[in-house]
Design a protein around this motif. Structure first.
Motif, mmCIF file in Angstrom:
data_model
loop_
_atom_site.group_PDB
_atom_site.id
_atom_site.type_symbol
_atom_site.label_atom_id
_atom_site.label_comp_id
_atom_site.label_asym_id
_atom_site.label_seq_id
_atom_site.Cartn_x
_atom_site.Cartn_y
_atom_site.Cartn_z
ATOM 1 N N MET A 1 0.843 -1.175 0.000
ATOM 2 C CA MET A 1 0.000 0.000 0.000
ATOM 3 C C MET A 1 0.888 1.237 0.000
ATOM 4 N N ARG A 2 0.505 2.242 -0.749
ATOM 5 C CA ARG A 2 1.307 3.445 -0.848
ATOM 6 C C ARG A 2 1.318 4.201 0.477
ATOM 7 N N GLN A 3 2.478 4.784 0.777
ATOM 8 C CA GLN A 3 2.656 5.511 2.018
ATOM 9 C C GLN A 3 2.299 6.983 1.896
ATOM 10 N N ASP A 4 2.443 7.540 0.703
ATOM 11 C CA ASP A 4 2.255 8.964 0.524
ATOM 12 C C ASP A 4 0.783 9.270 0.257
ATOM 13 N N LEU A 5 0.005 9.344 1.322
ATOM 14 C CA LEU A 5 -1.412 9.604 1.155
ATOM 15 C C LEU A 5 -1.681 11.048 0.763
ATOM 16 N N ASP A 6 -0.718 11.945 0.973
ATOM 17 C CA ASP A 6 -0.892 13.315 0.511
ATOM 18 C C ASP A 6 -0.973 13.332 -1.020
ATOM 19 N N ALA A 7 -0.148 12.532 -1.681
ATOM 20 C CA ALA A 7 -0.196 12.438 -3.145
ATOM 21 C C ALA A 7 -1.499 11.781 -3.593
ATOM 22 N N VAL A 8 -1.954 10.767 -2.872
ATOM 23 C CA VAL A 8 -3.222 10.108 -3.195
ATOM 24 C C VAL A 8 -4.370 11.099 -3.048
ATOM 25 N N LYS A 9 -4.316 11.900 -1.996
ATOM 26 C CA LYS A 9 -5.344 12.925 -1.772
ATOM 27 C C LYS A 9 -5.410 13.882 -2.960
ATOM 28 N N THR A 10 -4.280 14.303 -3.462
ATOM 29 C CA THR A 10 -4.234 15.186 -4.627
ATOM 30 C C THR A 10 -4.815 14.492 -5.856
ATOM 31 N N GLU A 11 -4.474 13.218 -6.061
ATOM 32 C CA GLU A 11 -5.026 12.441 -7.178
ATOM 33 C C GLU A 11 -6.545 12.353 -7.086
ATOM 34 N N ILE A 12 -7.050 12.152 -5.874
ATOM 35 C CA ILE A 12 -8.494 12.045 -5.666
ATOM 36 C C ILE A 12 -9.169 13.363 -6.026
ATOM 37 N N GLU A 13 -8.604 14.463 -5.562
ATOM 38 C CA GLU A 13 -9.189 15.772 -5.855
ATOM 39 C C GLU A 13 -9.234 16.030 -7.360
ATOM 40 N N GLN A 14 -8.172 15.636 -8.080
ATOM 41 C CA GLN A 14 -8.148 15.799 -9.541
ATOM 42 C C GLN A 14 -9.209 14.918 -10.204
ATOM 43 N N ALA A 37 -23.458 -1.046 4.585
ATOM 44 C CA ALA A 37 -22.157 -0.544 4.151
ATOM 45 C C ALA A 37 -21.491 -1.570 3.232
ATOM 46 N N VAL A 38 -20.942 -1.075 2.130
ATOM 47 C CA VAL A 38 -20.233 -1.915 1.177
ATOM 48 C C VAL A 38 -18.844 -1.310 1.003
ATOM 49 N N PHE A 39 -17.808 -2.124 1.215
ATOM 50 C CA PHE A 39 -16.439 -1.618 1.201
ATOM 51 C C PHE A 39 -15.694 -2.068 -0.044
ATOM 52 N N TRP A 40 -15.043 -1.127 -0.672
ATOM 53 C CA TRP A 40 -14.198 -1.362 -1.846
ATOM 54 C C TRP A 40 -12.979 -2.171 -1.412
ATOM 55 N N ASP A 41 -12.561 -3.117 -2.218
ATOM 56 C CA ASP A 41 -11.375 -3.916 -1.920
ATOM 57 C C ASP A 41 -10.136 -3.131 -2.355
ATOM 58 N N ALA A 42 -9.671 -2.242 -1.474
ATOM 59 C CA ALA A 42 -8.546 -1.357 -1.795
ATOM 60 C C ALA A 42 -7.214 -2.106 -1.856
ATOM 61 N N LYS A 43 -7.148 -3.296 -1.300
ATOM 62 C CA LYS A 43 -5.895 -4.068 -1.405
ATOM 63 C C LYS A 43 -5.751 -4.635 -2.814
ATOM 64 N N ALA A 44 -6.808 -5.220 -3.327
ATOM 65 C CA ALA A 44 -6.757 -5.799 -4.669
ATOM 66 C C ALA A 44 -6.901 -4.737 -5.755
ATOM 67 N N TYR A 45 -7.644 -3.683 -5.456
ATOM 68 C CA TYR A 45 -7.909 -2.600 -6.416
ATOM 69 C C TYR A 45 -7.636 -1.268 -5.729
ATOM 70 N N PRO A 46 -6.360 -0.897 -5.603
ATOM 71 C CA PRO A 46 -5.994 0.269 -4.789
ATOM 72 C C PRO A 46 -6.347 1.633 -5.388
ATOM 73 N N SER A 47 -6.754 1.678 -6.631
ATOM 74 C CA SER A 47 -6.997 2.957 -7.287
ATOM 75 C C SER A 47 -8.260 3.647 -6.773
ATOM 76 N N PRO A 48 -8.101 4.807 -6.131
ATOM 77 C CA PRO A 48 -9.303 5.546 -5.729
ATOM 78 C C PRO A 48 -10.070 6.050 -6.952
ATOM 79 N N ARG A 49 -9.345 6.263 -8.047
ATOM 80 C CA ARG A 49 -10.006 6.722 -9.268
ATOM 81 C C ARG A 49 -11.023 5.684 -9.756
ATOM 82 N N ALA A 50 -10.686 4.409 -9.678
ATOM 83 C CA ALA A 50 -11.618 3.355 -10.103
ATOM 84 C C ALA A 50 -12.892 3.395 -9.264
ATOM 85 N N PHE A 51 -12.744 3.631 -7.975
ATOM 86 C CA PHE A 51 -13.909 3.769 -7.084
ATOM 87 C C PHE A 51 -14.760 4.964 -7.538
#
Length: 165
Positions: A1-14, A37-51
């Motif tokens: 899993m990626r450590q830089d969640l600040d970069a992920v946050k920026t990707e999500i905003e874009q 509640a239904v949870f996305w499988d972020a381990k198998a599909y880590p892309s927030p963009r796909a969600f």
């Protein structure tokens, strides 16, 4: 899993902007008692963009976006819990060393949560930094040891956020 969640946050905003989704910057909606509640499988599909693309495909417009930043106070609270817990000396020292090391993450994004409602269900994408999981593990272990800590515990978790344990 990626450590830089600040970069992920920026990707999500874009991605939110590119997909034309309406962003509601809300508090965490995670609640272990949520029956629908239904949870996305972020381990198998880590892309927030796909969600987010799933939300857009379903024609869902409002997406709740919550992120948690690690603070020095959060680390201090965990340290107080360790000090108050009836732990063996070596375990206490190990936790204290770990927490001192983790102080370097103050100011970094610790957790991200995206959610949307569709057809009676709430869909979630959650991502936490491994170092934040480590802080939560320490807090959980102090509670298991019978921690008499009487700080301001919030309903959402030991450090004011959800736990995956």
């Amino acid at each position: 899993m990626r450590q830089d969640l600040d970069a992920v946050k920026t990707e999500i905003e874009q991605a939110l902007t590119e997909l034309g989704l309406v962003v509601f910057r809300g508090a965490s909606r995670h609640d272990d008692a949520m029956p629908m509640a239904v949870f996305w499988d972020a381990k198998a599909y880590p892309s927030p963009r796909a969600f987010l693309e799933t939300a857009a495909t379903l024609d869902v417009k409002p997406v709740v976006f919550h992120h948690r930043v690690c603070t020095a106070e959060m680390i201090e609270e965990a340290m107080e819990r360790v000090e108050a817990a009836p732990l063996p000396l070596e375990e206490r020292r190990e936790f204290e060393r770990d927490l001192r090391r983790l102080k370097g993450y103050a100011g970094f994004t610790a957790a991200i949560e995206l959610s949307f409602d569709y057809d009676g269900n709430t869909y979630f994408y959650e991502l936490t930094a491994s170092w934040y999981d480590e802080i939560e593990r320490i807090v959980d272990e102090t509670e298991l040891a019978g921690n008499p800590y009487d700080g301001d515990d919030d309903e959402s978790g030991p450090l004011g956020y959800f736990s995956h344990n």
